[in-house]
Structures are given as structure tokens and as C-alpha cells.
Design a protein around this motif. Sequence first.
Motif, PDB file in Angstrom:
ATOM      1  N   PHE A 256      -0.391  -9.297  22.463  1.00 22.08           N
ATOM      2  CA  PHE A 256      -1.802  -9.711  22.363  1.00 22.08           C
ATOM      3  C   PHE A 256      -2.273 -10.448  23.614  1.00 22.08           C
ATOM      4  N   GLY A 257      -1.330 -11.051  24.335  1.00 19.11           N
ATOM      5  CA  GLY A 257      -1.723 -11.830  25.504  1.00 19.11           C
ATOM      6  C   GLY A 257      -2.132 -13.249  25.184  1.00 19.11           C
ATOM      7  N   THR A 258      -1.984 -13.659  23.928  1.00 19.00           N
ATOM      8  CA  THR A 258      -2.292 -15.040  23.520  1.00 19.00           C
ATOM      9  C   THR A 258      -1.124 -15.567  22.699  1.00 19.00           C
ATOM     10  N   ALA A 259      -0.991 -16.871  22.675  1.00 20.58           N
ATOM     11  CA  ALA A 259       0.094 -17.493  21.908  1.00 20.58           C
ATOM     12  C   ALA A 259      -0.338 -17.624  20.452  1.00 20.58           C
ATOM     13  N   THR A 260      -0.421 -16.488  19.771  1.00 20.35           N
ATOM     14  CA  THR A 260      -0.859 -16.471  18.380  1.00 20.35           C
ATOM     15  C   THR A 260       0.336 -16.670  17.457  1.00 20.35           C
ATOM     16  N   LEU A 261       0.216 -17.643  16.555  1.00 20.61           N
ATOM     17  CA  LEU A 261       1.237 -17.883  15.539  1.00 20.61           C
ATOM     18  C   LEU A 261       0.607 -17.665  14.177  1.00 20.61           C
ATOM     19  N   ALA A 262       1.381 -17.078  13.257  1.00 22.78           N
ATOM     20  CA  ALA A 262       0.831 -16.808  11.932  1.00 22.78           C
ATOM     21  C   ALA A 262       1.956 -16.822  10.905  1.00 22.78           C
ATOM     22  N   THR A 263       1.597 -17.181   9.676  1.00 16.67           N
ATOM     23  CA  THR A 263       2.489 -17.015   8.532  1.00 16.67           C
ATOM     24  C   THR A 263       1.911 -15.927   7.648  1.00 16.67           C
ATOM     25  N   ALA A 264       2.769 -15.272   6.867  1.00 10.81           N
ATOM     26  CA  ALA A 264       2.280 -14.196   6.007  1.00 10.81           C
ATOM     27  C   ALA A 264       3.311 -13.894   4.928  1.00 10.81           C
ATOM     28  N   VAL A 265       2.815 -13.381   3.805  1.00 11.32           N
ATOM     29  CA  VAL A 265       3.648 -12.750   2.777  1.00 11.32           C
ATOM     30  C   VAL A 265       3.101 -11.338   2.601  1.00 11.32           C
ATOM     31  N   LEU A 266       3.984 -10.344   2.800  1.00  8.11           N
ATOM     32  CA  LEU A 266       3.619  -8.941   2.626  1.00  8.11           C
ATOM     33  C   LEU A 266       4.409  -8.407   1.437  1.00  8.11           C
TER      34      LEU A 266
ATOM     35  N   GLU B 147       3.290   5.366  -2.986  1.00  3.79           N
ATOM     36  CA  GLU B 147       3.117   5.384  -4.434  1.00  3.79           C
ATOM     37  C   GLU B 147       2.686   4.031  -4.991  1.00  3.79           C
ATOM     38  N   GLY B 148       2.497   3.055  -4.146  1.00  2.00           N
ATOM     39  CA  GLY B 148       2.175   1.726  -4.640  1.00  2.00           C
ATOM     40  C   GLY B 148       0.953   1.128  -3.960  1.00  2.00           C
ATOM     41  N   THR B 149       0.840  -0.182  -4.085  1.00  2.00           N
ATOM     42  CA  THR B 149      -0.266  -0.938  -3.501  1.00  2.00           C
ATOM     43  C   THR B 149       0.309  -2.073  -2.671  1.00  2.00           C
ATOM     44  N   THR B 150      -0.129  -2.169  -1.409  1.00  2.00           N
ATOM     45  CA  THR B 150       0.324  -3.249  -0.535  1.00  2.00           C
ATOM     46  C   THR B 150      -0.672  -4.402  -0.612  1.00  2.00           C
ATOM     47  N   VAL B 151      -0.137  -5.587  -0.800  1.00  2.00           N
ATOM     48  CA  VAL B 151      -0.965  -6.802  -0.794  1.00  2.00           C
ATOM     49  C   VAL B 151      -0.371  -7.751   0.243  1.00  2.00           C
ATOM     50  N   VAL B 152      -1.247  -8.495   0.890  1.00  2.00           N
ATOM     51  CA  VAL B 152      -0.787  -9.404   1.942  1.00  2.00           C
ATOM     52  C   VAL B 152      -1.698 -10.632   1.971  1.00  2.00           C
TER      53      VAL B 152
ATOM     54  N   ALA C 166       7.114 -14.404   6.015  1.00  2.00           N
ATOM     55  CA  ALA C 166       7.250 -14.906   7.387  1.00  2.00           C
ATOM     56  C   ALA C 166       6.712 -16.328   7.433  1.00  2.00           C
ATOM     57  N   GLY C 167       7.555 -17.288   7.015  1.00  2.00           N
ATOM     58  CA  GLY C 167       7.193 -18.701   7.114  1.00  2.00           C
ATOM     59  C   GLY C 167       6.074 -19.146   6.202  1.00  2.00           C
ATOM     60  N   HIS C 168       5.756 -18.380   5.150  1.00  2.00           N
ATOM     61  CA  HIS C 168       4.604 -18.673   4.297  1.00  2.00           C
ATOM     62  C   HIS C 168       5.053 -19.347   3.008  1.00  2.00           C
ATOM     63  N   PRO C 169       4.160 -20.159   2.369  1.00  2.00           N
ATOM     64  CA  PRO C 169       4.492 -20.736   1.068  1.00  2.00           C
ATOM     65  C   PRO C 169       4.883 -19.652   0.068  1.00  2.00           C
ATOM     66  N   PRO C 170       5.808 -19.948  -0.851  1.00  2.00           N
ATOM     67  CA  PRO C 170       6.365 -18.920  -1.737  1.00  2.00           C
ATOM     68  C   PRO C 170       5.336 -18.419  -2.745  1.00  2.00           C
ATOM     69  N   PRO C 171       5.388 -17.112  -3.084  1.00  2.00           N
ATOM     70  CA  PRO C 171       4.496 -16.582  -4.118  1.00  2.00           C
ATOM     71  C   PRO C 171       4.773 -17.250  -5.464  1.00  2.00           C
ATOM     72  N   LEU C 172       3.728 -17.253  -6.304  1.00  2.00           N
ATOM     73  CA  LEU C 172       3.832 -17.816  -7.655  1.00  2.00           C
ATOM     74  C   LEU C 172       3.846 -16.672  -8.660  1.00  2.00           C
ATOM     75  N   LEU C 173       4.767 -16.734  -9.606  1.00  2.00           N
ATOM     76  CA  LEU C 173       4.887 -15.714 -10.642  1.00  2.00           C
ATOM     77  C   LEU C 173       4.589 -16.380 -11.984  1.00  2.00           C
ATOM     78  N   ILE C 174       3.621 -15.827 -12.731  1.00  2.00           N
ATOM     79  CA  ILE C 174       3.298 -16.314 -14.075  1.00  2.00           C
ATOM     80  C   ILE C 174       3.715 -15.220 -15.052  1.00  2.00           C
ATOM     81  N   PRO C 175       4.896 -15.340 -15.681  1.00  2.00           N
ATOM     82  CA  PRO C 175       5.403 -14.276 -16.554  1.00  2.00           C
ATOM     83  C   PRO C 175       4.661 -14.265 -17.889  1.00  2.00           C
TER      84      PRO C 175
END
Length: 590
Positions: free
Chosen positions: A448-458, A396-401, A480-489
Motif C-alpha cells: 500500500f505504501g503506508t504503514a497501515t495496521l489493522a485487526t480483523a476476524v474473517l 457454498e457458504g457466506t463470508t463475514v468479516v 488477526a489480533g482482533h477481540p474474540p467472536p461471541l457465540l450465543i448457543p
Amino acid sequence: MSAAACVGTEEIVDLPVPDWARVFDVAPAPLLLLTPDLVIVHANRARLEATATTLEDTVGRHLFDAFPMRPDDPAADGLVNLRASLEETLVTRRPVTMAVQRYDIPLPDGTWDVRYWSPVNVPVLDGTGGVAFLLHRSDDITDYVRLRGEAEQGQRRVVEVEADLLSRTRELQDAVAELRALEARQRRTAHSLAGLAAIVSALAAAESRAHLVDLLADHGGAALDASLLALALPGPRGGDLVLTASGRPGRRLSADGQHPSAVAARGRAVLVGEAGAQPPPAPGLRSWAALPLRSDGRLLGSLTVGWAGPRVLEDHDVRLLEALAVQTVQAVERVTRLEDERRLASATRSLAETLQRSLLTDPPRVPGLDLAVRYRPAAVEAQVGGDWYDAFPSGEGTTVVIGDVTGHDRLAAAAMGQVRNVLRGIASAVGGPPSRVLAFLDRAMAGFGTATLATAVLACVGPAPADAPAGARTLTWSSAGHPPPLLIPPAGPPRLLDRRPDLLLGVRPDTHRRDAAETLLPGTTLLLYTDGLVERRDADLDAGLARLLAAAADLTGRPAGEVGDTLLERLAPERADDVALLAVRVLPPA
């Protein structure tokens, strides 16, 4: 005796030419030869022995770097006095004899030896009356000072030493007079060597072949009194040569032709002091020298130097030109590598950017939401990164990442594509809150077979509870280790959703992940971003986040695309790193 002959009343005597470098070296007085900038050019044996130093320790260094003041003696003023005397010598262009100075000498074992000196500074002038060198003589009179302190018993010795110092000063002045007499003969050699040093220093800044030719013309022309300096190098496809001189269009030469530059490029130097009937390498020249450019036995091309008038090319002139050719070879090889690297980097970056942009698609149109995405690569060649964003319907919603795979090359871009596509598939097949999707993604990356590291906000933007204001939405998110989202109210200052993030992806597949929730009132803007927006080499992340809050303070109510563009302009104008942004604005009810 040397041969002599009488012609009328005149007698012509053939005297040997003194080796002044050897005379300088064996002179019993301690001597230093300095540039006007007080850089040590040479020291004779007496000076090296008096100061327990070597030529390797001193030549090329600034006088006061090689002989600093004693750090544990705050009253020491020898350095200040010596600097003032040297400056007086430079200004007046006259010899300056200093009073006795205490100037302690550092010893190899780290200790300091108390010394007293009687310094004399003498300018060595060039043909225009300017100061070419400073001759610094400083006699070690430590014993004299100690003897003088022994009262009457040493008085006679003091008188003798002072008389000797005066005698030596006169000897030094006589020697300076002889050096000045020799100056006219050695002026040309000194001028050429100084010019070569300036050329070598300038060539180190060359960024391309064209830039190299310009630097040769700017610095080499003045140093060698030359009208032309040109390079003949193989063209981009080999075969013929391209003769390039500053301010002139490139000229194609047959590699097998008889042009002096082509002959030299085949390995034979061409030296012409007076052209006569010979055709010059360029119009207006009457003498020239074309020398091969060799590197490890390979011929790279040739260097041609030309003069408007006749010129006697003596041995020292040829040696100077050969030294210039050696330095030019090094510069040619360096700029060739730079040009090859830039071409390769440009091709690599173009391929990686094409891959990256093919994956960064436009966001979907969602009723009640204003979605905008921005991606801006770094300006540096081959610095393609693993930044990505995505937005797609879910339930029922929209996923952003938004996320960032570590690295800055085409491998990072390829890994980013894998992570993005796998996340989409997991979100579609597994469903559930963002923390569940990230947990499945973490376990999938382990395969994956590789040493892939990633940060993300889902995050998922879905319907709000029934008691929420009309048009409001619920934001559920996991980091997951990512800079915090910004909220502009819609009212009040911007703020960070700064719940402590979970571990980044690719480290421990069984990491427990958590969700957080916020109610987004109509008019609220959510901004997800990668670290290129806030990180700087000269500041920590907290300072970058503070800059982000300040930059967003006046963006309330702005469209999502305008928010992204404004923050990019304010926070990342220099394009030092890749930046990806995803902005979601909750529209007021119709």
C-alpha cells in the motif's frame, strides 16, 4: 511642614497620603495577608526572612501548602492549632492571640529548622462587616523559648521578652485600627480588583462568543456595578460589526459609524462619565466606557461597559477596564479558535462519515441465516475511525468479516476502504480457508505504501457435515489480533471463541495464520464486533469481555438485529468510540 491655612478657628492641614503597601512591606514584625480561604496574598520582608522563602514561593498558594507540618514529627500540632485559631477569627471577626506554638520551617536544602512562634490573627473587615482578609502575625520566639529553658539564668530575659511580645501585640492592634480607618477609601479598589479576578477566572470557561458575552454580563456586571457589558466583533463575513449583550438580540453597527463601540473598534477609547446630550450606546445608560480590543497590533473589536447613573472614571477605574479588555482579548481569541476548530471538525467528520457509510453496505439475504449489521460512530467531533464489516457469498457458504484499521481520522477511514475492498477481491480470486485469505491480504497491505495496521476476524459460515443436526452450519474462522467472536448457543450461557489470535495485519507479511472451526446448531447466534463495544479507559480488556458475556446472557433466541441493538445500548451508551457489529443467527429448519 505641609502647607497650612487658618480659616476662622479651623485649621486645614494638607498631609501626605501614606503608601500602606510600603508600610506593610517594611514593618519589622513578620506579617502574612491571607484570603478567608487561607490563600496567601502577600508577605512582608520580615516574614520572608524569618521563613527563608520568597514571594514567588508563597503568594497564591494555600497557607498549609506553602508551610506544611514536619512529616517526621507525628506529635506536631502547630497546623491544627493554627487552623483552629484562623477559623475562630473568621467566625468571631475579632483578633485572636494564640499560645506559643512550635512550627518547624522547611529550608531550601531539604532540612527542617525547629522554630517557636507567637501568632496573632486579626480580621480585616469590609464595609459590610464581613472578613475581607486575615492578617497573620507570627513572631519568631525560638530564642526566647530556648532562653526560658535555661532555668534561672534566663528568667530575666523571659520577662523582658514577654513584655516585648505584649507591647508588639498592642502595636499590631493599633496598626489594625489604622488599617480599618483606611478601609473605606480602599474598599472600592479592592472590590474592583477582586471582581476582575473573578471575571478572568470565569472567562476561561467560555465555549463560544455568545457564552463569553453571558459570562461577562454575569460576573462583570456585579464586579463593576455595571448595567451593560457588550462586545462588538466583526460579523461572520466581515464588514459591519455585531454588538452583542447578554439577553439582548445582536445589533449590527456600521464599522465606520459614530457609535461608541464602533469608534473604539477603530482604536480610540471612548470614556463618558455623564452623558448629557450624547446618545448612549444602549437605552438607559448615563455613563459608559468603550475600549479597543487589540492583539499584537490587530484590532479585534471593542468592549463596552455602561452604567445607569453618572460615574467618575478615575485613573484606577480606567486601568481596571483596560486590564479587563486585555483578558477579554485572550478569551475572544480562544473561543474564536474553538469555533473555527469545531466548524472544521464537523466538515471533516461529515466527509469521512459519508465515505465510511458508503462502504458499509447491507448484508446479503441468505436462506437459513439471519444477518444483521450495525455501525455507530463516536459522538466526539472528528473521531471517525477505521471500523468496518462486510458479508458476501463465497462458494457454498457466506463470508463475514469485521475489522478495525488503527487511527481516528479521515486517513483511517480511507485506509479502511482499501483494506475492505482488497479483502473482497482476494476472497473472490484466491478462495480457500479464512487463514489463507488473511495471509494474502497481509502481503497485499505491504504494497500500500503506508504503514497501515489493522485487526480483523474473517469467518465462513458453510454447510455442516452430513451427520450434523438438521439446519446446522459449520463456522471456520481466523483472527488477526482482533477481540474474540461471541457465540450465543440455543442452550447454555454465551461463550467467547477465545483461541489465541494471530498477529494483526500490517506487521509481518509472512506471518503464519491458522483456522479454527465450530458447529453452529440451529438457534445459535454469532457476534463479531470491534473493540469500541468492550474497551473502556478505566478498565482492561478482560473486564470488557466479562461485561459482554453478562450483557448477552438473556439474548438466546433473539433476532440478530435485536441482539446488536441491545448490546449497543447496554455496553456503549456514551458513544466514546466507533462501534461496528455483525450478527449471524442460524435459523431453525422450517
